[in-house]
Design an enzyme around this catalytic site. Structure first.
Site, PDB file in Angstrom:
ATOM      1  N   GLU A   1       1.290  -1.355   0.043  1.00 46.61           N
ATOM      2  CA  GLU A   1       0.343   0.026   0.132  1.00 46.61           C
ATOM      3  C   GLU A   1       1.076   1.503   0.079  1.00 46.61           C
ATOM      4  OE1 GLU A   1      -0.710  -2.121   2.827  1.00 46.61           O
ATOM      5  OE2 GLU A   1      -2.286  -3.085   1.872  1.00 46.61           O
TER       6      GLU A   1
ATOM      7  N   TYR B   1       7.914   1.535  -7.941  1.00 49.53           N
ATOM      8  CA  TYR B   1       7.302   0.881  -8.147  1.00 49.53           C
ATOM      9  C   TYR B   1       6.764   0.295  -9.729  1.00 49.53           C
ATOM     10  CZ  TYR B   1       7.103   0.848  -2.485  1.00 49.53           C
ATOM     11  OH  TYR B   1       6.835   1.581  -1.501  1.00 49.53           O
TER      12      TYR B   1
HETATM   13  C1  LIG Z   1      10.937   6.159  -1.860  1.00 49.89           C
HETATM   14  C2  LIG Z   1      11.848   6.209  -1.425  1.00 49.89           C
HETATM   15  C3  LIG Z   1      12.028   5.057  -0.408  1.00 49.89           C
HETATM   16  C4  LIG Z   1      12.359   6.005  -2.702  1.00 49.89           C
HETATM   17  O1  LIG Z   1      14.061   5.742  -2.979  1.00 49.89           O
HETATM   18  P1  LIG Z   1      15.371   5.556  -3.152  1.00 49.89           P
HETATM   19  O2  LIG Z   1      16.622   5.120  -3.274  1.00 49.89           O
HETATM   20  O3  LIG Z   1      15.176   7.348  -3.473  1.00 49.89           O
HETATM   21  O4  LIG Z   1      14.369   5.507  -4.831  1.00 49.89           O
HETATM   22  P2  LIG Z   1      14.938   5.164  -6.193  1.00 49.89           P
HETATM   23  O5  LIG Z   1      16.493   6.026  -6.024  1.00 49.89           O
HETATM   24  O6  LIG Z   1      16.455   3.413  -6.402  1.00 49.89           O
HETATM   25  O7  LIG Z   1      14.730   5.717  -6.864  1.00 49.89           O
HETATM   26  C5  LIG Z   1      14.500   5.076  -8.203  1.00 49.89           C
HETATM   27  C6  LIG Z   1      13.074   5.005  -9.130  1.00 49.89           C
HETATM   28  O8  LIG Z   1      11.896   6.012  -8.352  1.00 49.89           O
HETATM   29  C7  LIG Z   1      11.623   7.578  -8.794  1.00 49.89           C
HETATM   30  N1  LIG Z   1      11.778   8.509  -8.032  1.00 49.89           N
HETATM   31  C8  LIG Z   1      12.434   8.038  -6.369  1.00 49.89           C
HETATM   32  N2  LIG Z   1      12.485   8.859  -5.362  1.00 49.89           N
HETATM   33  C9  LIG Z   1      11.922  10.393  -6.518  1.00 49.89           C
HETATM   34  C10 LIG Z   1      11.363  11.786  -5.975  1.00 49.89           C
HETATM   35  N3  LIG Z   1      11.759  11.840  -5.477  1.00 49.89           N
HETATM   36  N4  LIG Z   1      10.912  11.743  -7.412  1.00 49.89           N
HETATM   37  C11 LIG Z   1      10.455  11.305  -8.615  1.00 49.89           C
HETATM   38  N5  LIG Z   1      11.003  10.598  -9.363  1.00 49.89           N
HETATM   39  C12 LIG Z   1      11.001   9.364  -7.988  1.00 49.89           C
HETATM   40  C13 LIG Z   1      12.400   7.831 -10.152  1.00 49.89           C
HETATM   41  O9  LIG Z   1      11.542   7.017 -11.161  1.00 49.89           O
HETATM   42  C14 LIG Z   1      13.770   6.699  -9.763  1.00 49.89           C
HETATM   43  O10 LIG Z   1      14.923   6.915 -11.113  1.00 49.89           O
HETATM   44  P3  LIG Z   1      15.886   7.867 -11.136  1.00 49.89           P
HETATM   45  O11 LIG Z   1      16.699   8.263  -9.905  1.00 49.89           O
HETATM   46  O12 LIG Z   1      16.447   7.018 -12.263  1.00 49.89           O
HETATM   47  O13 LIG Z   1      14.343   9.008 -11.829  1.00 49.89           O
HETATM   48  C15 LIG Z   1      12.287   7.253  -0.959  1.00 49.89           C
HETATM   49  O14 LIG Z   1      11.990   8.570  -1.589  1.00 49.89           O
HETATM   50  C16 LIG Z   1      12.048   7.704   0.316  1.00 49.89           C
HETATM   51  O15 LIG Z   1      12.863   6.979   1.831  1.00 49.89           O
HETATM   52  N6  LIG Z   1      10.940   8.220   0.906  1.00 49.89           N
HETATM   53  C17 LIG Z   1      10.254   8.323   2.438  1.00 49.89           C
HETATM   54  C18 LIG Z   1       9.309   6.645   2.893  1.00 49.89           C
HETATM   55  C19 LIG Z   1       8.851   6.098   1.567  1.00 49.89           C
HETATM   56  O16 LIG Z   1       7.516   6.930   1.267  1.00 49.89           O
HETATM   57  N7  LIG Z   1       8.418   5.185   1.568  1.00 49.89           N
HETATM   58  C20 LIG Z   1       7.525   4.424   0.289  1.00 49.89           C
HETATM   59  C21 LIG Z   1       6.491   3.915   1.611  1.00 49.89           C
HETATM   60  S1  LIG Z   1       4.763   2.983   0.200  1.00 49.89           S
END
Ligand SMILES: CC(C)(COP(=O)(O)OP(=O)(O)OC[C@H]1O[C@@H](n2cnc3c(N)ncnc32)[C@H](O)[C@@H]1OP(=O)(O)O)[C@@H](O)C(=O)NCCC(=O)NCCS
Length: 156
Positions: A108, A120
């Site tokens: 979710e 995702y």
């Molecule tokens: C969501 C989260 C886990 C992503 O972690 P991350 O290590 O930065 O993700 P990745 O580097 O593997 O990103 C993969 C892709 O996701 C998308 N993405 C990730 N963060 C993004 C952002 N801030 N804005 C737009 N796209 C994003 C992009 O498509 C990215 O690929 P790219 O960097 O080549 O464009 C991180 O932002 C986080 O910890 N957020 C707070 C907690 C949260 O919301 N968790 C999910 C709950 S369901």
């Protein structure tokens, strides 16, 4: 910068809590993480910054249910975001569970969490419904997403 993945232990709880409190409006407690780390039916992975004395950069918590692997929690420390760490963690999960062809993956996510939804979707999850008012802090809806490895393999 390079990262190693390994299973989380109770010694990681303080670092997990630091990341968790910044990542979420309603963070999990330490005891929730400790409970998942102790369960045989959960997979708890951490990404470690090998250039920064083993600093925890992010983590992933997955639980095995009867019909699916449920992504319970994924978070990355702010300064490490957009470096592929969440992608690395989720891909390792898919590797570790690849022998299990009975279970897909589900999660979710807040409908407003566009970056997580994008992450995702890039990994093959698709939206399959909404849970209305799922989040207790602001009654926000949750998007329900699924990834079905069997279907993915069949269409590959
Ligand atoms: C969501 C989260 C886990 C992503 O972690 P991350 O290590 O930065 O993700 P990745 O580097 O593997 O990103 C993969 C892709 O996701 C998308 N993405 C990730 N963060 C993004 C952002 N801030 N804005 C737009 N796209 C994003 C992009 O498509 C990215 O690929 P790219 O960097 O080549 O464009 C991180 O932002 C986080 O910890 N957020 C707070 C907690 C949260 O919301 N968790 C999910 C709950 S369901």
């Amino acid at each position: 910068m390079s990262f190693n993945l390994r299973h989380l232990t109770l010694a990681d709880l303080a670092a997990i809590e630091r990341i968790e409190r910044i990542a979420y409006p309603t963070p999990w407690s330490r005891s929730m993480f400790a409970g998942e780390i102790a369960k045989h039916s959960s997979i708890c992975l951490g990404a470690i910054d090998t250039d920064a004395a083993g600093c925890l950069a992010g983590y992933l918590i997955i639980s095995r249910y009867a019909d699916a692997w449920h992504v319970m929690n994924v978070a990355v420390e702010e300064e490490y975001r957009r470096r592929g760490i969440a992608t690395l963690l989720l891909n390792r999960l898919f590797e570790l569970t690849s022998a299990d062809d009975r279970r897909g993956y589900t999660l979710e996510v807040r409908v407003s969490n566009e970056q997580a939804i994008k992450l995702y979707e890039r990994l093959g999850f698709v939206s399959r419904g909404i849970r209305r008012g799922y989040y207790t802090d602001n009654r926000e809806d949750a998007l329900i997403m699924w990834k079905d490895p069997v279907r993915e393999r069949a269409s590959a």
